[in-house]
Motif scaffolding. Structure first.
Motif, short mmCIF file in Angstrom:
data_model
loop_
_atom_site.label_atom_id
_atom_site.label_comp_id
_atom_site.label_asym_id
_atom_site.label_seq_id
_atom_site.Cartn_x
_atom_site.Cartn_y
_atom_site.Cartn_z
N LEU A 89 23.04 15.23 40.26
CA LEU A 89 21.76 14.77 39.72
C LEU A 89 20.79 14.40 40.83
CD1 LEU A 89 23.10 12.55 36.82
CD2 LEU A 89 21.58 14.52 36.54
N ALA A 90 21.30 13.72 41.85
CA ALA A 90 20.43 13.33 42.97
C ALA A 90 19.83 14.56 43.64
CB ALA A 90 21.22 12.51 43.98
N VAL A 91 20.63 15.60 43.81
CA VAL A 91 20.12 16.83 44.43
C VAL A 91 19.14 17.52 43.51
CG1 VAL A 91 20.75 19.11 45.29
CG2 VAL A 91 22.16 17.13 45.89
N GLU A 92 19.46 17.60 42.23
CA GLU A 92 18.55 18.25 41.27
C GLU A 92 17.19 17.57 41.26
OE1 GLU A 92 17.25 20.89 38.29
OE2 GLU A 92 19.07 20.97 39.53
N PHE A 96 10.09 14.07 34.25
CA PHE A 96 10.56 15.33 33.69
C PHE A 96 10.49 15.34 32.17
CE2 PHE A 96 13.42 14.27 37.38
CZ PHE A 96 12.76 15.05 38.30
N ASP A 97 10.43 16.55 31.62
CA ASP A 97 10.60 16.74 30.18
C ASP A 97 12.07 16.51 29.86
OD1 ASP A 97 9.66 18.00 27.48
OD2 ASP A 97 11.50 19.06 28.03
N ALA A 98 12.35 15.57 28.97
CA ALA A 98 13.73 15.14 28.73
C ALA A 98 14.61 16.28 28.21
CB ALA A 98 13.75 13.97 27.75
N ASP A 99 14.14 17.03 27.22
CA ASP A 99 14.94 18.12 26.67
C ASP A 99 15.29 19.15 27.74
OD1 ASP A 99 15.11 17.90 23.55
OD2 ASP A 99 13.04 17.38 24.03
N GLU A 100 14.30 19.56 28.48
CA GLU A 100 14.52 20.61 29.49
C GLU A 100 15.49 20.12 30.57
OE1 GLU A 100 14.37 22.41 33.26
OE2 GLU A 100 13.30 20.52 32.91
N PHE A 101 15.28 18.89 31.04
CA PHE A 101 16.13 18.40 32.13
C PHE A 101 17.56 18.23 31.65
CE2 PHE A 101 18.03 15.54 35.11
CZ PHE A 101 17.44 15.86 36.33
N LEU A 102 17.75 17.64 30.48
CA LEU A 102 19.11 17.43 29.97
C LEU A 102 19.83 18.75 29.73
CD1 LEU A 102 18.43 14.47 27.52
CD2 LEU A 102 19.78 14.37 29.63
N ASP A 103 19.12 19.73 29.19
CA ASP A 103 19.75 21.04 28.97
C ASP A 103 20.20 21.67 30.29
OD1 ASP A 103 19.52 20.93 26.24
OD2 ASP A 103 17.68 22.12 26.14
N ALA A 104 19.43 21.44 31.36
CA ALA A 104 19.77 22.02 32.66
C ALA A 104 21.05 21.45 33.24
CB ALA A 104 18.62 21.80 33.64
N LEU A 105 21.50 20.31 32.73
CA LEU A 105 22.69 19.66 33.28
C LEU A 105 23.99 20.32 32.82
CD1 LEU A 105 21.65 15.91 32.99
CD2 LEU A 105 21.22 17.55 34.83
N GLY A 106 23.89 21.24 31.88
CA GLY A 106 25.08 21.96 31.45
C GLY A 106 25.75 22.69 32.60
N GLU A 107 24.99 23.04 33.60
CA GLU A 107 25.53 23.71 34.79
C GLU A 107 26.60 22.86 35.47
OE1 GLU A 107 23.93 25.31 39.16
OE2 GLU A 107 22.55 24.37 37.73
N PHE A 108 26.49 21.56 35.30
CA PHE A 108 27.42 20.62 35.96
C PHE A 108 28.48 20.09 35.01
CE2 PHE A 108 23.11 19.78 37.92
CZ PHE A 108 23.30 20.67 38.97
N GLY A 109 28.60 20.70 33.84
CA GLY A 109 29.59 20.25 32.86
C GLY A 109 29.15 19.02 32.11
N MET A 110 27.88 18.70 32.15
CA MET A 110 27.35 17.51 31.47
C MET A 110 26.77 17.91 30.12
SD MET A 110 25.53 15.96 34.90
CE MET A 110 25.12 14.32 34.28
N THR A 111 27.07 17.13 29.09
CA THR A 111 26.63 17.44 27.73
C THR A 111 25.89 16.24 27.15
OG1 THR A 111 28.71 16.69 26.77
CG2 THR A 111 28.55 19.02 27.36
N TRP A 112 25.06 16.50 26.12
CA TRP A 112 24.35 15.41 25.49
C TRP A 112 24.11 15.70 24.01
CZ3 TRP A 112 19.35 15.85 23.37
CH2 TRP A 112 18.70 17.08 23.62
N SER A 113 23.89 14.64 23.25
CA SER A 113 23.59 14.77 21.84
C SER A 113 22.83 13.54 21.36
CB SER A 113 24.88 14.93 21.02
OG SER A 113 25.67 13.75 21.11
N ILE A 114 22.10 13.72 20.27
CA ILE A 114 21.45 12.60 19.58
C ILE A 114 21.68 12.77 18.08
CG2 ILE A 114 19.27 11.52 18.95
CD1 ILE A 114 18.20 11.93 21.61
#
Length: 332
Positions: A289-292, A313-331
């Motif tokens: 995350l720090a590098v991103e 950042f745009d929250a949706d776009e940034f959170l979706d980009a984290l899938g590259e690192f195995g990170m997931t999210w939901s609401i």
């Protein structure tokens, strides 16, 4: 693009260097001990955390400084001041609430005047907490209360640096730190609610107030009456017994990944919305995350001054980009 890493020889710092190398970004490793930095295959610049002149020289010519200190309360401000003086943007993985508040209160205006962006608390908890709160508030249209809780998955291990942070800030952690209510920050150990239902559970667990950094960031961009952090009471019972001997015996590099979930509960007029962000390793994910964030700031378009993730950042776009690192999210 050139990025400097202060604290590269630490657990998170090593992951930051790995991620920069994976992306092919020119890297400068900075610290007080050249011997500990020579194995990274990167340019080495020597500067102690309290040597302003050496730090400014080390950060001159880089686009962003990523600070990965184990103790920001004691050593972090010198890195911030030097980055601003050198005209370099700044990113850290701080978890200390009072340090994060100081970045906004005392250094934001200096950074803005210098054309520098400061991004503090860029950790798995800091990023998920801030962005999920932003998304939830937008879905509700308005929000009365936000409660933040970080849950460590069973089997993970903490690093010596994390234990050092806890030890050096034990009084703040066990006293509950700051919460936000009716436009002001308040101290005190008692949360508004003393129980919490973890994701996937039916029965609530006992919690205590905990100084989550997002208590500081969320009111910057969300109109909300109350924001507080909580943590399982049983964790406080363990944290309160940490000693210097425990620090000496703790592994500098944990033997097992620290999987986690960051939970953001939002309440409005009796309705409840829960955001959850999860990942395989809090330490590696914080480094990624720090590098991103550093790369996005270096690419331009981010407002100078101290900025939270949702302000950058745009929250949706940034959170979706984290899938590259195995990170997931939901609401939901």
């Amino acid at each position: 693009m050139k990025i400097a890493v202060y604290g590269a020889s630490g657990h998170v710092g090593g992951f930051v260097v790995d991620e920069l190398r994976r992306r092919g970004i020119e890297t400068v490793v900075v610290g007080r001990n050249a011997e500990r930095l020579n194995g990274f295959g990167a340019e080495v610049r020597v500067a102690a955390a309290d040597d302003h002149t050496a730090l400014v020289a080390a950060f001159t010519g880089v686009d962003v400084v990523i600070s990965t200190l184990p103790d920001y309360t004691g050593n972090g401000e010198g890195i911030v001041r030097a980055a601003i003086s050198a005209g370099a943007h700044y990113v850290d993985v701080a978890g200390e609430q009072l340090f994060v508040k100081k970045i906004y209160d005392e250094y934001g205006s200096q950074a803005a005047a210098a054309g520098v962006t400061l991004a503090t608390a860029i950790t798995e908890a800091g990023v998920f907490g801030d962005l999920l709160a932003d998304l939830g508030a937008r879905r509700f249209g308005a929000v009365d209360e936000i409660v933040l809780s970080h849950i460590a998955a069973p089997g993970g291990e903490g690093s010596r640096g994390s234990m050092r942070t806890v030890f050096n800030n034990l009084e703040v952690f066990t006293s509950g730190g700051l919460s936000y209510l009716d436009g002001e920050f308040h101290t005190g150990p008692q949360p508004r609610s003393d129980s919490f239902v973890p994701p996937g559970a039916v029965e609530p667990i006992a919690v205590m107030k905990f100084p989550q950094p997002n208590v500081i960031t969320i009111p910057r961009h969300i109109a909300v009456r109350s924001v507080e952090g909580v943590l399982a009471k049983e964790i406080f019972e363990i944290v309160g017994t940490v000693t210097e001997a425990d620090l000496a015996n703790a592994p500098e590099t944990p033997g097992a990944a620290a999987a986690y979930s960051m939970v953001v509960d939002l309440y409005r007029d009796g309705k409840h919305l829960r955001g959850t962000g999860s990942g395989p390793d809090a330490y590696r994910n914080s480094a990624q995350l720090a590098v991103e964030v550093a790369v996005r700031i270096a690419d331009g378009g981010i407002k100078p001054g101290a900025q939270s993730p949702a302000e950058m950042f745009d929250a949706d776009e940034f959170l979706d980009a984290l899938g590259e690192f195995g990170m997931t999210w939901s609401i939901d």
